[in-house]
Design an enzyme around this catalytic site. Structure first.
Site, short mmCIF file in Angstrom:
data_model
loop_
_atom_site.label_atom_id
_atom_site.label_comp_id
_atom_site.label_asym_id
_atom_site.label_seq_id
_atom_site.Cartn_x
_atom_site.Cartn_y
_atom_site.Cartn_z
N SER A 218 0.93 -1.17 -0.06
CA SER A 218 -0.03 0.14 0.02
C SER A 218 0.86 1.37 -0.01
O SER A 218 0.50 2.24 -0.68
CB SER A 218 -0.95 -0.04 1.13
OG SER A 218 -1.81 -1.15 1.19
N ASP B 296 -6.42 -8.15 4.74
CA ASP B 296 -5.88 -8.83 3.70
C ASP B 296 -5.33 -10.47 4.19
O ASP B 296 -4.77 -11.37 3.83
CB ASP B 296 -4.51 -8.10 3.12
CG ASP B 296 -5.37 -7.12 2.18
OD1 ASP B 296 -6.37 -7.21 1.61
OD2 ASP B 296 -4.68 -6.09 1.79
N ARG C 151 -12.27 -15.10 -1.54
CA ARG C 151 -11.63 -15.67 -0.52
C ARG C 151 -12.33 -16.46 0.54
O ARG C 151 -11.46 -17.27 1.18
CB ARG C 151 -10.64 -14.46 0.26
CG ARG C 151 -9.64 -13.96 -0.67
CD ARG C 151 -8.68 -12.97 -0.10
NE ARG C 151 -7.77 -12.52 -0.92
CZ ARG C 151 -6.92 -11.54 -0.97
NH1 ARG C 151 -7.08 -10.52 0.06
NH2 ARG C 151 -5.81 -11.30 -1.84
C1 S3P Z 1 -5.66 -1.47 0.10
C2 S3P Z 1 -6.92 -1.52 0.59
C3 S3P Z 1 -7.86 -2.72 1.10
C4 S3P Z 1 -6.80 -3.97 0.75
C5 S3P Z 1 -5.85 -3.89 -0.49
C6 S3P Z 1 -4.82 -2.60 -0.49
C7 S3P Z 1 -5.21 -0.18 -0.03
O1 S3P Z 1 -8.59 -2.70 -0.16
O2 S3P Z 1 -7.51 -4.93 0.65
O3 S3P Z 1 -4.90 -4.95 -0.52
O4 S3P Z 1 -3.67 0.03 -0.20
O5 S3P Z 1 -5.80 0.86 -0.05
P1 S3P Z 1 -10.12 -1.98 0.32
O6 S3P Z 1 -9.98 -0.60 0.81
O7 S3P Z 1 -10.81 -2.25 -0.75
O8 S3P Z 1 -10.75 -2.86 1.30
#
Ligand code: S3P
Length: 439
Positions: free
Chosen positions: A28, A321, A352
């Site tokens: 992220s 995640d 999942r």
């Molecule tokens: C992320 C937010 C999450 C996560 C993804 C990365 C991000 O998704 O599942 O792997 O970097 O902002 P959501 O915000 O849709 O839950």
């Protein structure tokens, strides 16, 4: 989704995880470092950048829009920022591969440019819902076209004036929040987003690090359009989502004792620590410090007897995640673990809930999927064959399950592990997992 060729993990049963390791950089934070670095005035340097396919897709997209980016070389990236209005129209579509984060965040950022873009992805990304970003962007005055069912490709129409909105998110999603904050930098007035539960706040922290003011009042975060970003240095911590596989692996495998260095422990990401500790895991944090606005620590984990719990729903967005591998922990725990309030897991890189339930059942576990979660009763695991469906986190979760299986675990369709965790096989093998790759 099944990849073009079948990369198979064959994992020998038993063993333990011992030693020290640093897992790759946070995905992220890596995405966001490229996005904000590209739009900043001046040169941003990044260390610890994740050299995985997802964050590289973001990097290539900005190169295609005329940003001079050097690297990555051993996690070092140098971004020569072009300023808020310096991006140029790419020559063709921007292919974002498997990366939902790239697509959703870019949709907002690109709505503020004066050129059109088309965002595409692989078969898995092409099935994921985009209405969650295109609808609020439309309220801001943007036009982003999708297929009729709200899936990619996305055509983002530039050159439209945007105005701030006050948006209450129906789902707790950091991707939606971040998309709107990035669009908000180009909007007239204030863009405010209220989250139903706390989600990862890397965008807000990094915007502040680049000198762009963001205001938070409880669950509401606001940004004003018309500001500037000033280049900075970013040290990306190791990804707690990648560390999670080893936290579970070492917890379930007798004789394990593992230390993971420089792991990001942002409070909006530590659901996996909270949940594992509630299940009885032996996890110790040391050397806690703040690096570039993000808290990090070394994490020591030793084998322990886990027990089942009802996972508190407020932990779900904080561990969103990590559920594939948490389901493996639950299958190895004494008693029942119940997850509810996690419907979002059905629209990740794979469904999942279904894919993990199918695989755990194939290994003899008592795993019952529900509409918004799973009920798992711990017990012995057998060897067997499972399918990752091209989902990186499913592949790595089942690799850890082998530590407690009574026969080899064969996992199909693992190539996408490279989206988030390049070098997984070598690192896991070096710590004691009996993993080999076949094609
Ligand atoms: C992320 C937010 C999450 C996560 C993804 C990365 C991000 O998704 O599942 O792997 O970097 O902002 P959501 O915000 O849709 O839950």
């Amino acid at each position: 989704m099944t990849s073009a060729y079948d990369l198979i993990f064959r994992v020998q049963p038993g063993g333990s995880l011992r030693g020290e390791a640093r897992v790759p950089g946070d995905k992220s934070i890596s995405h966001r470092s490229i996005m904000l670095g590209a739009l900043a005035d001046g040169t941003t340097t990044v260390s610890g950048f994740l050299e995985g396919e997802d964050s590289l897709a973001t990097l290539r997209a900005f190169q295609a829009m005329g940003v001079d980016i050097e690297g990555p070389h051993d996690g070092e990236v140098v971004i020569h920022g072009v300023g808020m209005h310096g991006l140029r129209a790419p020559a063709g579509d921007l292919d974002l591969g498997n990366s939902g984060t790239s697509m959703r965040l870019l949709a907002g950022l690109l709505a503020g440019q004066d050129f059109d873009t088309c965002l595409t992805g692989d078969a898995s990304l092409s099935k994921r819902p985009m209405g969650r970003v295109t609808k609020p962007l439309a309220e801001m005055g943007a036009r982003v076209d999708t297929e009729v069912d709200g899936t990619p490709p996305l055509v983002v129409h530039g050159g439209r004036p945007l105005h701030g909105i006050d948006y209450v998110m129906p789902v707790a999603s950091a991707q939606v929040k971040s998309c709107l904050l990035l669009a908000g930098m180009y909007a007239e007035g204030a863009t405010c987003v209220t989250e139903p539960a706390p989600t990862r706040d890397h965008t807000e922290r990094m915007l502040a690090g680049f000198g762009y003011p963001v205001e938070r009042d409880g669950s509401r975060v606001c940004i004003r359009g018309g500001g500037r970003l000033t280049a900075t240095r970013i040290d990306v911590p190791a990804d707690i989502s990648s560390a999670a596989f080893f936290l579970v692996g070492a917890s379930i495998a007798a004789g394990s004792d593992l230390t993971l260095r420089h792991v990001g422990i942002n409070p909006t990401r530590i659901g996996v620590l909270n949940i594992l500790r509630a299940m009885g895991a032996d996890i110790e944090l040391s050397n806690e410090r703040t690096v570039g606005g993000e808290p990090v620590a070394d994490i020591r984990v030793r084998a322990s007897r886990l027990h089942g719990i009802a996972i508190p729903e407020d932990q779900v967005p904080l561990a969103i995640d990590e559920f594939p591998v948490l389901f493996v922990a639950a299958a190895c725990a004494e008693g029942e673990t119940v997850l509810t309030g996690a419907r979002e897991l059905r629209v990740k890189e794979s469904d999942r809930i279904q894919v993990m339930a199918d695989g755990l059942q194939a290994l003899g576990a008592d795993a019952r999927p529900t509409e918004d979660g799973m009920v798992i009763r711990g017990g012995p695991l057998h060897g067997g064959e499972v399918h990752a469906h091209g989902d990186h986190r499913i592949a790595m979760a089942f690799a850890m399950a082998a530590l407690r299986a009574d026969g080899p675990v064969v996992i199909h369709d693992c190539a996408n592990v490279n989206t988030s965790f390049p070098g997984f096989v070598e690192l896991a093998g070096g710590l004691g997992l009996g993993i080999a790759v076949a094609e």
